[in-house]
Design a protein around this motif. Structure first.
Motif, PDB file in Angstrom:
ATOM      1  N   ALA A  50       0.831  -1.113  -0.125  1.00 38.05           N
ATOM      2  CA  ALA A  50      -0.074  -0.148  -0.011  1.00 38.05           C
ATOM      3  C   ALA A  50       0.765   1.318   0.116  1.00 38.05           C
ATOM      4  O   ALA A  50       0.673   2.144  -0.849  1.00 38.05           O
ATOM      5  N   GLN A  51       2.002   1.425   0.834  1.00 37.16           N
ATOM      6  CA  GLN A  51       2.606   2.427   1.331  1.00 37.16           C
ATOM      7  C   GLN A  51       3.972   2.128   1.069  1.00 37.16           C
ATOM      8  O   GLN A  51       4.663   1.494   2.037  1.00 37.16           O
ATOM      9  N   ALA A  52       4.910   2.484   0.140  1.00 39.68           N
ATOM     10  CA  ALA A  52       6.302   2.131  -0.065  1.00 39.68           C
ATOM     11  C   ALA A  52       7.121   3.414  -0.201  1.00 39.68           C
ATOM     12  O   ALA A  52       6.822   4.323  -0.310  1.00 39.68           O
ATOM     13  N   PHE A  53       8.565   3.002   0.348  1.00 42.29           N
ATOM     14  CA  PHE A  53       9.431   4.143   0.598  1.00 42.29           C
ATOM     15  C   PHE A  53      10.775   3.467   0.097  1.00 42.29           C
ATOM     16  O   PHE A  53      11.485   2.593   0.245  1.00 42.29           O
ATOM     17  N   GLU A  54      11.184   4.209  -1.229  1.00 48.35           N
ATOM     18  CA  GLU A  54      12.526   4.131  -1.505  1.00 48.35           C
ATOM     19  C   GLU A  54      13.568   4.936  -1.252  1.00 48.35           C
ATOM     20  O   GLU A  54      13.438   6.337  -1.679  1.00 48.35           O
ATOM     21  N   VAL A  55      14.731   4.381  -0.601  1.00 53.11           N
ATOM     22  CA  VAL A  55      15.604   5.617  -0.110  1.00 53.11           C
ATOM     23  C   VAL A  55      16.906   5.603  -1.053  1.00 53.11           C
ATOM     24  O   VAL A  55      17.499   4.559  -1.343  1.00 53.11           O
ATOM     25  N   GLY A  56      17.169   6.808  -1.829  1.00 57.22           N
ATOM     26  CA  GLY A  56      18.145   6.758  -2.705  1.00 57.22           C
ATOM     27  C   GLY A  56      17.904   6.495  -4.220  1.00 57.22           C
ATOM     28  O   GLY A  56      18.358   5.457  -4.788  1.00 57.22           O
ATOM     29  N   CYS A  57      16.763   6.848  -4.760  1.00 57.63           N
ATOM     30  CA  CYS A  57      16.226   6.313  -6.180  1.00 57.63           C
ATOM     31  C   CYS A  57      16.983   6.605  -7.270  1.00 57.63           C
ATOM     32  O   CYS A  57      17.050   5.989  -8.198  1.00 57.63           O
TER      33      CYS A  57
END
Length: 199
Positions: A50-57
């Motif tokens: 549902a809710q994702a977070f990519e660090v350093g895309c």
């Protein structure tokens, strides 16, 4: 930790890298990167988050592939140049939002995620900053949520940490009986992948 480079790499380091080369790590063209991205997405145990977070895309190559599995994906980077390219690449994906942020100083307040992807970024932090970011990620990760780690393992003289040190840091937390448990992982010749779940 490399004593010659004990501090987190600043945004100016990445600005200079992208000024010298639009795709400094060959994310767009390297067969190695394409194989690694496919393995990264295949390692996700759920069909949908549902809710994702990519660090350093960076240039958004992995972001574009992750997006098909996400209802919402916040992708961040410290450098403006790759973010502009990422926004163009993913303009057709309304569920993806890009922001320029530096962690741990600018962690998104009150954010909650059921997936966090930390790919090729952990070794840019000093050990104290990695510990701060880990605390922030765990606080933001929903119970049952997944933390996916993917990192290059050979040492790089500029980087404060190695990929192995980043993974071993998180795995030590899991083995210490904290809120993380190690689900699975594997090692290739030059990178490793580990998936953890928040209990």
């Amino acid at each position: 930790m490399n004593p010659a480079q004990p501090h987190t790499l600043p945004p100016s380091y990445f600005d200079a890298v992208y000024q010298a080369n639009e795709d400094p790590w060959h994310f767009e063209t390297s067969p190695y990167e394409h194989e690694k991205y496919a393995a990264t997405v295949a390692a996700l145990p759920r069909p949908r988050y549902a809710q994702a977070f990519e660090v350093g895309c960076s240039l958004g190559v992995l972001t574009e592939q992750l997006a098909s599995r996400c209802g919402y994906l916040l992708a961040i980077d410290v450098a403006q140049a790759p973010l502009e390219k990422s926004r163009r690449r993913c303009a057709y994906l309304p569920q993806v939002e890009f922001e320029q942020r530096r962690l741990p100083e600018e962690f998104p307040a009150s954010a909650r995620f059921d997936l966090v992807v930390l790919s090729e970024v952990g070794y840019y932090w000093s050990k104290p900053d990695l510990a701060l970011v880990a605390d922030q990620l765990l606080e933001a990760l929903e119970p049952g949520g997944h933390l996916l780690l993917v990192h290059w393992t050979p040492p790089v003289h500029d980087y404060p940490l190695t990929g192995d040190e980043v993974h071993d840091f998180f795995l030590a937390r899991a083995h210490a009986g904290g809120p993380l448990r190690h689900m699975h992982g594997f090692r290739r010749e030059t990178y490793r992948l580990d998936l953890l779940e928040r209990s």
